[in-house]
Write a protein that holds these residues in place. Structure first.
Motif, PDB file in Angstrom:
ATOM      1  N   ASP A  38       0.832  -1.213   0.000  1.00 43.46           N
ATOM      2  CA  ASP A  38       0.000   0.000   0.000  1.00 43.46           C
ATOM      3  C   ASP A  38       0.866   1.263   0.000  1.00 43.46           C
ATOM      4  OD1 ASP A  38      -2.818  -0.194  -0.037  1.00 43.46           O
ATOM      5  OD2 ASP A  38      -2.913  -0.851   2.052  1.00 43.46           O
ATOM      6  N   PHE A  64       1.967   2.730   2.700  1.00 43.51           N
ATOM      7  CA  PHE A  64       1.485   3.598   3.783  1.00 43.51           C
ATOM      8  C   PHE A  64       2.457   3.681   4.961  1.00 43.51           C
ATOM      9  CE2 PHE A  64      -3.285   2.550   2.763  1.00 43.51           C
ATOM     10  CZ  PHE A  64      -3.198   3.279   1.595  1.00 43.51           C
ATOM     11  N   CYS A 110      -0.745   3.362  -3.791  1.00 43.32           N
ATOM     12  CA  CYS A 110      -1.284   2.856  -5.062  1.00 43.32           C
ATOM     13  C   CYS A 110      -2.147   3.855  -5.813  1.00 43.32           C
ATOM     14  CB  CYS A 110      -2.114   1.604  -4.790  1.00 43.32           C
ATOM     15  SG  CYS A 110      -1.123   0.273  -4.113  1.00 43.32           S
ATOM     16  N   THR A 111      -2.986   4.600  -5.108  1.00 47.47           N
ATOM     17  CA  THR A 111      -3.910   5.480  -5.834  1.00 47.47           C
ATOM     18  C   THR A 111      -3.155   6.610  -6.534  1.00 47.47           C
ATOM     19  OG1 THR A 111      -5.752   4.851  -4.409  1.00 47.47           O
ATOM     20  CG2 THR A 111      -5.948   6.954  -5.582  1.00 47.47           C
ATOM     21  N   THR A 151      -5.782   1.921  -9.203  1.00 42.48           N
ATOM     22  CA  THR A 151      -5.318   1.636  -7.838  1.00 42.48           C
ATOM     23  C   THR A 151      -5.000   0.152  -7.699  1.00 42.48           C
ATOM     24  OG1 THR A 151      -6.596   3.455  -6.887  1.00 42.48           O
ATOM     25  CG2 THR A 151      -6.018   1.647  -5.395  1.00 42.48           C
TER      26      THR A 151
HETATM   27 MG   LIG Z   1      -4.159   2.404  -2.301  1.00 45.67          MG
END
Ligand SMILES: [Mg+2]
Ligand SMILES: NC(=O)C1=CN([C@@H]2O[C@H](COP(=O)(O)OP(=O)(O)OC[C@H]3O[C@@H](n4cnc5c(N)ncnc54)[C@H](OP(=O)(O)O)[C@@H]3O)[C@@H](O)[C@H]2O)C=CC1
Ligand SMILES: Nc1nc(=O)c2c([nH]1)NC[C@@H]1CN(c3ccc(C(=O)N[C@@H](CCC(=O)O)C(=O)O)cc3)C=[N+]21
Length: 282
Positions: A121, A123, A141-142, A267
């Motif tokens: 991710d 994050f 990802c986005t 994504t």
């Molecule tokens: Mg994402």
């Protein structure tokens, strides 16, 4: 003017085909398939849709999919123990804990427990820091999917005035870092921003990720601008809509992403790319 459509669904399918070819090569060389573990705690219906899409995408490209559907009553201690186990499992290359988590679980603690090398991710503060220092490893990802979509369409970002609306850790902030690294001139807006319409009107590229249906109006858009709508909102009639008023924005923009079929599929394609990258490095 009527905008061209940035067809995330089609571009994501291209990306998945590239990934599938690389997975086939790995298997021919008797290497493990890339393995993705997706942990869902509780029964958030929206999360179930995304998790299902991720599972289908894994299957399509030949990944091993490790799904953990845990009850909402799962303790933080038990969730952390599962992450420890997956961190050690050589068949698992990527670990994703679906957000939001139930209130009794601290998301920062959970994210920091994931090995940065398996944090597909992007994050974990390590990976955010790598992106912020222009040495990206695993990027969120986005925003990274948005960059791929723009690059594959041949849209040049250098020097553009980019405005990002929304400042979350998963969308707005990493989007700013990506655009900065591409040498756009970036403005970020959030709930305390004054005169949002005037900020948006200055944008050659606007990325919106707020979570309010149709909040950005078509007549705010600078003629010829590129419009990226990250928002995914489910309306009472069951349909999906973005954070941008689509038809009126399309009438002014040069390029625009639809919802659904825009950023969402990118994504997931980027999640697969990140997981493949971990597997290829191992
Ligand atoms: Mg994402
Ligand atoms: N397509 C995809 O793949 C993905 C789509 N999404 C979608 O993107 C949207 C945003 O998600 P997420 O980032 O998680 O949401 P968050 O709720 O975490 O963040 C929303 C952001 O919008 C800002 N905001 C709220 N109201 C306003 C306002 N009136 N004007 C300007 N800014 C405002 C908030 O400001 P402040 O910081 O001041 O609170 C915050 O920064 C949702 O619709 C979500 O479903 C999310 C992830 C992936
Ligand atoms: N740890 C974590 N990582 C995430 O990446 C993450 C998350 N938690 N929590 C929720 C948000 C949201 N998100 C989406 C993924 C795919 C689509 C997607 O596939 N959308 C399709 C179809 C949507 C549908 O049919 O509902 C589309 O826009 O065309 C949307 C949204 C990932 N998120």
């Amino acid at each position: 003017m009527s905008a061209n459509i940035l067809d995330g669904k089609a571009i994501a399918a291209e990306v998945r085909a590239e990934i599938k070819a690389q997975v086939t090569e790995r298997l021919e060389q008797d290497q493990l398939p890339p393995g993705l573990a997706v942990i869902l705690v509780g029964e958030n219906p929206a999360s179930q849709v995304y998790v299902r899409n991720k599972k289908n995408a894994c299957k399509e490209v030949g990944f091993a999919d490790f799904a953990y559907d845990l009850p909402a009553s799962t303790t933080q201690v038990d969730l952390l123990a599962l992450i420890d186990e997956l961190n050690e499992n050589p068949e698992v290359h990527g670990i994703l804990v679906q957000l939001p988590l139930p209130d009794h679980i601290n998301p920062e603690t959970v994210i920091e427990r994931i090995s940065p090398a398996k944090d597909v991710d992007g994050f974990h503060p390590y990976n955010v820091g790598r992106l912020a220092t222009r040495m990206p490893k695993l990027a969120p990802c986005t925003p990274h999917g948005v960059m791929t979509m723009l690059a594959k369409t041949g849209i040049e970002l250098r020097g553009l005035n980019a405005v990002v609306v929304g400042a979350s850790n998963i969308v707005g902030v990493p989007m700013v870092l990506e655009l900065l690294n591409a040498r756009a001139t970036v403005t970020i807006c959030h709930s305390a921003t004054k005169d949002l319409p005037a900020k948006v009107a200055e944008a050659d590229l606007v990325v919106v990720g707020v979570g309010i249906p149709n909040m950005v109006k078509g007549d705010w858009i600078k003629p010829g601008a590129i419009v990226i709508d990250v928002g995914i909102n489910r309306l009472d009639d069951g349909s999906l809509c973005g954070d941008v008023e689509f038809e009126s924005a399309k009438a002014r923009a040069s390029w625009i992403t639809p919802v659904p079929g825009g950023v969402g599929p990118m994504t997931i394609a980027t999640l697969l790319q990140n997981t493949l990258a971990v597997a290829q490095a191992s």
